[in-house]
Design a protein around this motif. Structure first.
Motif, PDB file in Angstrom:
ATOM      1  N   TYR A 530       0.501  -0.942  -0.053  1.00 60.47           N
ATOM      2  CA  TYR A 530       0.121   0.033  -0.150  1.00 60.47           C
ATOM      3  C   TYR A 530       1.154   1.197   0.054  1.00 60.47           C
ATOM      4  N   VAL A 531       1.768   0.688   0.670  1.00 57.96           N
ATOM      5  CA  VAL A 531       2.692   2.710   1.057  1.00 57.96           C
ATOM      6  C   VAL A 531       3.211   2.053  -0.630  1.00 57.96           C
ATOM      7  N   ARG A 532       4.280   1.430  -1.205  1.00 57.57           N
ATOM      8  CA  ARG A 532       4.703   1.824  -2.862  1.00 57.57           C
ATOM      9  C   ARG A 532       3.863   2.256  -3.488  1.00 57.57           C
ATOM     10  N   LEU A 533       2.142   2.043  -3.385  1.00 54.73           N
ATOM     11  CA  LEU A 533       1.401   2.417  -4.576  1.00 54.73           C
ATOM     12  C   LEU A 533       1.684   4.191  -4.008  1.00 54.73           C
ATOM     13  N   ILE A 534       0.917   4.498  -2.508  1.00 50.89           N
ATOM     14  CA  ILE A 534       1.286   5.895  -2.287  1.00 50.89           C
ATOM     15  C   ILE A 534       2.724   6.819  -3.049  1.00 50.89           C
ATOM     16  N   ALA A 535       3.394   6.283  -2.691  1.00 44.30           N
ATOM     17  CA  ALA A 535       5.241   6.571  -3.174  1.00 44.30           C
ATOM     18  C   ALA A 535       5.018   6.525  -4.619  1.00 44.30           C
ATOM     19  N   ARG A 536       4.390   5.784  -5.143  1.00 40.25           N
ATOM     20  CA  ARG A 536       4.752   5.645  -6.981  1.00 40.25           C
ATOM     21  C   ARG A 536       4.006   7.011  -7.574  1.00 40.25           C
ATOM     22  N   ASN A 537       2.293   6.737  -6.300  1.00 39.66           N
ATOM     23  CA  ASN A 537       1.680   8.632  -7.125  1.00 39.66           C
ATOM     24  C   ASN A 537       2.022   9.520  -7.173  1.00 39.66           C
ATOM     25  N   LEU A 538       2.517   9.939  -5.716  1.00 42.19           N
ATOM     26  CA  LEU A 538       3.039  10.825  -5.286  1.00 42.19           C
ATOM     27  C   LEU A 538       4.289  11.406  -5.642  1.00 42.19           C
ATOM     28  N   LYS A 539       5.496  10.681  -5.781  1.00 44.31           N
ATOM     29  CA  LYS A 539       6.526  11.043  -6.713  1.00 44.31           C
ATOM     30  C   LYS A 539       5.934  10.902  -8.343  1.00 44.31           C
ATOM     31  N   GLU A 540       5.455  10.650  -9.254  1.00 40.10           N
ATOM     32  CA  GLU A 540       4.999  11.224 -10.459  1.00 40.10           C
ATOM     33  C   GLU A 540       4.204  12.141 -10.030  1.00 40.10           C
ATOM     34  N   SER A 541       3.604  12.147  -9.618  1.00 40.07           N
ATOM     35  CA  SER A 541       2.633  13.999  -9.000  1.00 40.07           C
ATOM     36  C   SER A 541       3.165  15.433  -8.847  1.00 40.07           C
ATOM     37  N   LYS A 542       5.165  14.471  -8.468  1.00 39.54           N
ATOM     38  CA  LYS A 542       5.625  16.214  -7.691  1.00 39.54           C
ATOM     39  C   LYS A 542       4.533  16.945  -7.190  1.00 39.54           C
ATOM     40  N   TYR A 543       4.517  15.905  -5.847  1.00 34.57           N
ATOM     41  CA  TYR A 543       4.192  15.614  -4.020  1.00 34.57           C
ATOM     42  C   TYR A 543       5.356  16.348  -3.694  1.00 34.57           C
ATOM     43  N   ILE A 545       6.691  15.997  -0.503  1.00 28.18           N
ATOM     44  CA  ILE A 545       7.080  14.887   0.314  1.00 28.18           C
ATOM     45  C   ILE A 545       6.927  13.818  -0.749  1.00 28.18           C
ATOM     46  N   ASN A 546       8.451  13.408  -0.255  1.00 25.99           N
ATOM     47  CA  ASN A 546       9.055  11.859  -0.816  1.00 25.99           C
ATOM     48  C   ASN A 546       9.533  10.869  -0.443  1.00 25.99           C
ATOM     49  N   PHE A 547       8.310   9.751  -0.518  1.00 28.30           N
ATOM     50  CA  PHE A 547       8.402   8.153   0.186  1.00 28.30           C
ATOM     51  C   PHE A 547       8.828   7.473  -0.417  1.00 28.30           C
ATOM     52  N   GLY A 548      10.309   8.555  -1.369  1.00 33.64           N
ATOM     53  CA  GLY A 548      10.457   6.703  -1.943  1.00 33.64           C
ATOM     54  C   GLY A 548       9.939   6.645  -3.471  1.00 33.64           C
ATOM     55  N   THR A 549       9.822   5.481  -4.218  1.00 31.45           N
ATOM     56  CA  THR A 549       9.594   5.015  -5.002  1.00 31.45           C
ATOM     57  C   THR A 549       9.018   3.541  -5.067  1.00 31.45           C
ATOM     58  N   TYR A 550       7.732   3.315  -6.367  1.00 31.85           N
ATOM     59  CA  TYR A 550       7.409   1.908  -5.493  1.00 31.85           C
ATOM     60  C   TYR A 550       8.508   0.586  -5.673  1.00 31.85           C
ATOM     61  N   GLY A 551       9.428   0.850  -6.412  1.00 30.77           N
ATOM     62  CA  GLY A 551      10.504  -0.177  -5.971  1.00 30.77           C
ATOM     63  C   GLY A 551      11.145  -0.357  -4.873  1.00 30.77           C
ATOM     64  N   ASP A 552      11.046   0.683  -4.835  1.00 34.79           N
ATOM     65  CA  ASP A 552      12.558   1.965  -3.045  1.00 34.79           C
ATOM     66  C   ASP A 552      11.373   2.340  -1.988  1.00 34.79           C
ATOM     67  N   LEU A 553      11.466   2.456  -1.090  1.00 37.15           N
ATOM     68  CA  LEU A 553      10.672   3.241   0.220  1.00 37.15           C
ATOM     69  C   LEU A 553      11.832   3.972   0.198  1.00 37.15           C
ATOM     70  N   ASN A 554      11.551   5.154   0.250  1.00 38.90           N
ATOM     71  CA  ASN A 554      12.900   5.661   0.963  1.00 38.90           C
ATOM     72  C   ASN A 554      12.836   5.651   2.775  1.00 38.90           C
TER      73      ASN A 554
END
Length: 627
Positions: A530-543, A545-554
């Protein structure tokens, strides 16, 4: 219904020379997330050459907040209020799991507050967060980049393929109209995009077969057996909005709740607080939220002198009304697809729930998309009736359960978990990429999920994200569906064969021990998805705050996963042998493992046991709110 041809007298001139026009339907949590995204991007300088759209937000209520709003007694039967939470509802998820990074609880409250909060305090937090960049953002009327129209009913939304625009028909809400009143459009406007953000609590879902059983007395599995109808009270959880209906039906009564998910958890505890003598929860699957409670509040049985839970959970559904309409026979009921009938699983014992006073359906809601043209509707209402098939040679990744269940052959008909809705790609309707939906079907982090979808929809509107070719969409969706088949705690919900394999594990299997390292690993994998999906969507939409990527959470993304794990533990690790079990709920559990991933602040304990708190108790001092 809105006519196919628009009368010129109804059409409003809402076209702007430069800006894209977006219709936003709903000003609850989802709508407020979108408006906040808009103003946040404006504040940071993203409106170069007028790239940000102009939003017209339609809300049928007279104020923002959606289902979290307070509903006055004299308006509880109005159509816009029927799906609202009752005033005494509390969060079932620790607040730290839906904290916004740009407006923390420390900023809002000014000091530490409990992990679980009542509706009114959470609503105030949601609203104040929306106003951090513009104190007038939620005011009715026209603003620089948006307009809000409260008390406005959307009667129809359609799309003109020739003009490539949406037409949105609306009417003013009539407070004196019957809740079934059919509104006629008084204004029609054109938009480039349409975003549905009206909330999944649209219309109550009540299984007609069970309702017919209770009302008629006709046996669910043998129509030749016609007993007396149920003689008690029948409600839906939406009726909790009215204390005048709920309290007499529950106080001093034996209550059956049909359904085991989120609303059943809160309503079970609320029923105890208002004096229910016994609550029995009936679960279809045995895997709902109620089934994962380590213990429920107890009272001493005067005959045995033993402490017994006031709430009981049974994996069974009603199939027959017995004992002159006062008791209900229940058992594991399955649907036979080949014969088109319900059948009782004869391998399991049935139970008779005796002397039932009230039955409450806690069977949830379905989104209201009735006003949308059929081609623009999403299939969320029929999510559980749609199927897909895994590749013939599918092999699941090994996990701690593999030694116990082996490689389970997938069912021919696989369901959908709710993370991926048929006909949708990243909140966008595949058949019309200008139509978008912001909704949370099944996330463990509901507000962050809505936040990510809101930012993603805005990114599609301004061109930061582009809708890919259909073959790419199909490939990505197939990858995501197969990824869910590789996550054990997701696969069980979509693959009947895997569900049966897990259901056959011993009662004392290690998966029931939430301190076992293997269980922790499985839950981390599940929550991490679930967090990977959120991180992916936020990063690609220029949010911001960065939670990492779908493949690699920070580190921040990993902290969010750990937070979800601690939230789960609060329920599962309640000890039924503890001397505090008489009054203790998961909201009273020690929240030492919870802390804000943004500020590090830990929640404070409740001032007294949750069951003793009154609706007018001020559990937090919000004098510093919004400072």
């Amino acid at each position: 219904m809105f006519p196919d041809k628009v009368s010129n007298s109804l059409v409003g001139n809402n076209r702007k020379e430069k800006r894209t026009r977006v219709a936003l339907i709903g000003c609850g949590a989802a709508g407020m997330c979108f408006l906040n995204a808009l103003i946040t991007r404006k504040k940071r300088g993203d409106d170069v050459d007028g790239v940000l759209p102009y939003i017209t937000c339609f809300e049928q209520a007279s104020e923002p907040g959606g289902c979290w709003r307070h509903v006055p007694k004299d308006t509880q039967n109005q159509s816009q209020n029927l799906a609202c939470w009752y005033d005494e509802v509390w969060s079932n998820i620790a607040k730290e799991c839906f904290e916004f990074p740009d407006y923390t609880y420390k900023q809002h409250f000014g000091h530490s507050v409990p992990a679980f909060l009542p509706r009114k305090d959470l609503l105030e937090y949601f609203k104040q967060r929306t106003l951090i960049n513009d104190r007038t953002l939620l005011d009715e009327g026209k603003h620089e980049l948006h307009e809000i129209r409260f008390s406005t009913i959307v009667t129809n939304v359609s799309f003109d393929d020739t003009l490539n625009v949406f037409t949105v028909a609306t009417a003013s809400f009539d407070p004196n109209a019957d809740k079934r009143h059919k509104y006629e459009a008084t204004l029609v406007e054109e938009f480039d995009y349409c975003i549905w953000a009206a909330g999944i609590r649209g219309k109550p879902r009540i299984p007609r077969s069970l309702l017919t059983l209770l009302r008629s007395g006709i046996c669910l599995v043998d129509e030749n057996i016609n007993d007396t109808p149920f003689t008690g009270i029948i409600l839906h959880s939406m009726h909790a909005l009215s204390p005048e209906k709920l309290i007499p039906a529950v106080n001093g009564k034996r209550v059956v709740l049909i359904g085991d998910s989120d609303s059943a958890v809160d309503l079970s505890l609320h029923a105890l607080k208002i004096g229910a003598s016994k609550v029995m929860v009936l679960s279809r699957s045995g895997y709902g939220d109620c089934c994962y409670m380590g213990s429920w509040p107890c009272r001493k049985n005067p005959e045995t002198q033993k402490m017994e839970p006031i709430v009981e959970v049974h994996v069974a559904l009603p199939f027959r009304v017995v004992e002159n309409g006062k008791s209900i026979e229940c058992g594991p009921v399955v649907w036979n697809h080949e014969e088109g009938v319900y059948q009782v699983d004869e391998s399991e014992d049935t139970i008779v729930v005796k002397n039932v006073d009230t039955v409450i359906f806690c069977t949830g809601y379905v989104p209201n998309t009735d006003f949308m043209s059929e081609s623009l509707r999403v299939n969320a209402e029929d999510l559980f009736s749609l199927c897909w098939t895994a590749p013939e040679k599918f092999t699941m990744r090994e996990n701690p359960l593999t030694p116990d269940v082996g490689q389970v052959v997938p069912s021919r008909d696989l369901g959908f978990s709710g993370n991926l809705i048929p006909g949708m790609y990243r909140s966008v309707l595949i058949s019309n990429p200008k139509m978008m939906y912001i909704m949370d079907i099944n996330s463990e982090y509901p507000l962050l999920h809505l936040e990510s979808e809101a930012w993603m929809c805005l990114a599609f509107c301004v061109g930061d994200m582009n809708f890919p070719a259909l073959e790419v969409v199909e490939e990505e969706m197939q990858k995501q569906m197969l990824e869910e088949m590789n996550i054990a705690y997701l696969r069980w919900s979509i693959d009947p064969n895997y569900f049966e394999a897990l259901d056959e594990l011993d009662d004392d299997h290690w998966t029931d021990d939430y301190t076992d390292s293997r269980t922790i690993q499985m839950n981390e994998e599940y929550l991490g998805y679930y967090v990977r999906l959120i991180a992916r969507n936020l990063k690609e939409s220029k949010y911001p705050i960065n939670f990492g990527t779908y493949g690699d959470l920070n580190d921040l993304g990993k902290k969010l996963v750990k937070l979800g794990l601690e939230n789960i533990k609060l329920r599962h690790l309640l000890d039924p042998s503890n001397e505090e079990t008489e009054w203790k709920t998961f909201r009273d559990a020690n929240p030492k493992g919870l802390s804000s991933i943004y500020t590090g602040e830990t929640p404070s304990p409740l001032p007294k046991p949750w069951l003793l708190l009154k609706s007018d108790d001020n559990i937090i001092d919000i004098s510093n709110a919004g400072s």
